[in-house]
Design a protein around this motif. Structure first.
Motif, PDB file in Angstrom:
ATOM      1  N   CYS A  21       0.835  -1.218   0.000  1.00  0.00           N
ATOM      2  CA  CYS A  21       0.000   0.000   0.000  1.00  0.00           C
ATOM      3  C   CYS A  21       0.863   1.258   0.000  1.00  0.00           C
ATOM      4  CB  CYS A  21      -0.919   0.002   1.215  1.00  0.00           C
ATOM      5  SG  CYS A  21      -2.226  -1.199   1.072  1.00  0.00           S
ATOM      6  N   ILE A  84      -6.232  -2.672   3.822  1.00  0.00           N
ATOM      7  CA  ILE A  84      -6.957  -3.411   4.856  1.00  0.00           C
ATOM      8  C   ILE A  84      -6.118  -3.557   6.123  1.00  0.00           C
ATOM      9  CG2 ILE A  84      -6.318  -5.774   4.161  1.00  0.00           C
ATOM     10  CD1 ILE A  84      -9.823  -4.512   5.142  1.00  0.00           C
ATOM     11  N   CYS A  85      -4.798  -3.522   6.008  1.00  0.00           N
ATOM     12  CA  CYS A  85      -3.957  -3.582   7.217  1.00  0.00           C
ATOM     13  C   CYS A  85      -4.182  -2.339   8.075  1.00  0.00           C
ATOM     14  CB  CYS A  85      -2.479  -3.682   6.846  1.00  0.00           C
ATOM     15  SG  CYS A  85      -2.037  -5.247   6.124  1.00  0.00           S
ATOM     16  N   CYS A  87      -6.833  -0.490   7.952  1.00  0.00           N
ATOM     17  CA  CYS A  87      -8.246  -0.439   8.364  1.00  0.00           C
ATOM     18  C   CYS A  87      -8.506  -1.344   9.563  1.00  0.00           C
ATOM     19  CB  CYS A  87      -9.152  -0.852   7.210  1.00  0.00           C
ATOM     20  SG  CYS A  87      -9.169   0.325   5.840  1.00  0.00           S
ATOM     21  N   SER A  88      -7.874  -2.540   9.579  1.00  0.00           N
ATOM     22  CA  SER A  88      -8.245  -3.506  10.626  1.00  0.00           C
ATOM     23  C   SER A  88      -7.096  -4.378  11.128  1.00  0.00           C
ATOM     24  CB  SER A  88      -9.335  -4.432  10.079  1.00  0.00           C
ATOM     25  OG  SER A  88      -8.778  -5.244   9.047  1.00  0.00           O
ATOM     26  N   GLY A  90      -5.627  -6.369   8.951  1.00  0.00           N
ATOM     27  CA  GLY A  90      -5.503  -7.162   7.725  1.00  0.00           C
ATOM     28  C   GLY A  90      -4.828  -8.503   7.914  1.00  0.00           C
ATOM     29  N   GLY A 101      -5.939  -1.958  13.466  1.00  0.00           N
ATOM     30  CA  GLY A 101      -5.865  -0.885  12.487  1.00  0.00           C
ATOM     31  C   GLY A 101      -5.432   0.433  13.120  1.00  0.00           C
ATOM     32  N   TYR A 111     -11.754   5.287   5.580  1.00  0.00           N
ATOM     33  CA  TYR A 111     -11.147   3.958   5.451  1.00  0.00           C
ATOM     34  C   TYR A 111     -11.114   3.585   3.968  1.00  0.00           C
ATOM     35  CZ  TYR A 111     -11.965   3.447  10.471  1.00  0.00           C
ATOM     36  OH  TYR A 111     -11.953   3.617  11.840  1.00  0.00           O
ATOM     37  N   PRO A 113     -10.301   0.411   1.892  1.00  0.00           N
ATOM     38  CA  PRO A 113      -9.921  -0.995   1.943  1.00  0.00           C
ATOM     39  C   PRO A 113      -9.177  -1.423   0.679  1.00  0.00           C
ATOM     40  CG  PRO A 113     -12.267  -0.776   1.484  1.00  0.00           C
ATOM     41  CD  PRO A 113     -11.720   0.615   1.617  1.00  0.00           C
ATOM     42  N   CYS A 115      -6.210  -4.719  -0.823  1.00  0.00           N
ATOM     43  CA  CYS A 115      -4.914  -5.329  -0.523  1.00  0.00           C
ATOM     44  C   CYS A 115      -4.256  -5.677  -1.865  1.00  0.00           C
ATOM     45  CB  CYS A 115      -5.088  -6.579   0.336  1.00  0.00           C
ATOM     46  SG  CYS A 115      -3.538  -7.431   0.728  1.00  0.00           S
ATOM     47  N   ALA A 117      -4.496  -1.427  -1.669  1.00  0.00           N
ATOM     48  CA  ALA A 117      -5.461  -0.418  -2.098  1.00  0.00           C
ATOM     49  C   ALA A 117      -5.003   0.144  -3.435  1.00  0.00           C
ATOM     50  CB  ALA A 117      -5.546   0.691  -1.051  1.00  0.00           C
TER      51      ALA A 117
END
Ligand code: SF4
Length: 168
Positions: A21, A84-85, A87-88, A90, A101, A111, A113, A115, A117
């Protein structure tokens, strides 16, 4: 974008990621994707930045860094979690050292998302952040400072994760 009173300056920090990302975020600033067409300027100084782009998850080591960068940014400010890493947690979510996240460290406004992005999604996230930034600027102008401060205040420090015991 004519309502923008100034060029939005961004700062980028890569937490605990695979750098996928990270590379896509930097690609947004190249002539191919050209985030600068929205007036975006990249800076290395948090005191000049309006938008904080964070890639990767947070762990015990980078969490204080993320919080410090955020704290040094002037109001109004917006945060975009990219990938996603960020965001949460991942794919690294279950790792012994990962806390989750970016919102485990600081308030997140957008956010993005994926993987990794995609650059188009990242630019869309930045444009959403521009709108949020303008709303926050308007709130400051109309004296709703407390409302803004409660929204942008740092979440409590999460309990430090402990290393899982190594299995013999
Ligand atoms: S979301 Fe995927 S590409 Fe982005 S940092 Fe995480 S693992 Fe790497």
């Amino acid at each position: 974008m004519s309502y923008m009173k100034k060029s939005p300056w961004i700062i980028h920090y890569d937490g605990s990621s695979c750098n996928g990302c990270d590379i896509e975020t930097l690609a947004c600033l190249t002539p191919l994707y050209d985030a600068e067409r929205f007036g975006v300027i990249n800076t290395g100084n948090p005191k000049h930045a309006d938008i904080f782009l964070v890639t990767g998850a947070v762990n015990a080591q980078n969490l204080p860094v993320v919080r410090q960068i955020y704290s040094q940014m002037p109001e109004p400010k917006a945060v975009v979690a990219i990938g996603i890493c960020a965001c949460s947690g991942g794919v690294f979510r279950e790792c012994y050292n990962i806390m989750g996240g970016v919102d485990k460290a600081i308030p997140v406004d957008v956010y993005v998302p994926g993987c990794a992005a995609r650059p188009e999604a990242i630019i869309d996230g930045i444009v959403q952040a521009l709108d949020i930034l303008e709303k926050k600027r308007e709130a400051l102008r109309s004296g709703k400072v407390e409302e803004l401060e409660s929204k942008d205040s740092l979440p409590p420090m999460p309990e430090k994760t402990k290393r899982k015991e190594a299995t013999p």
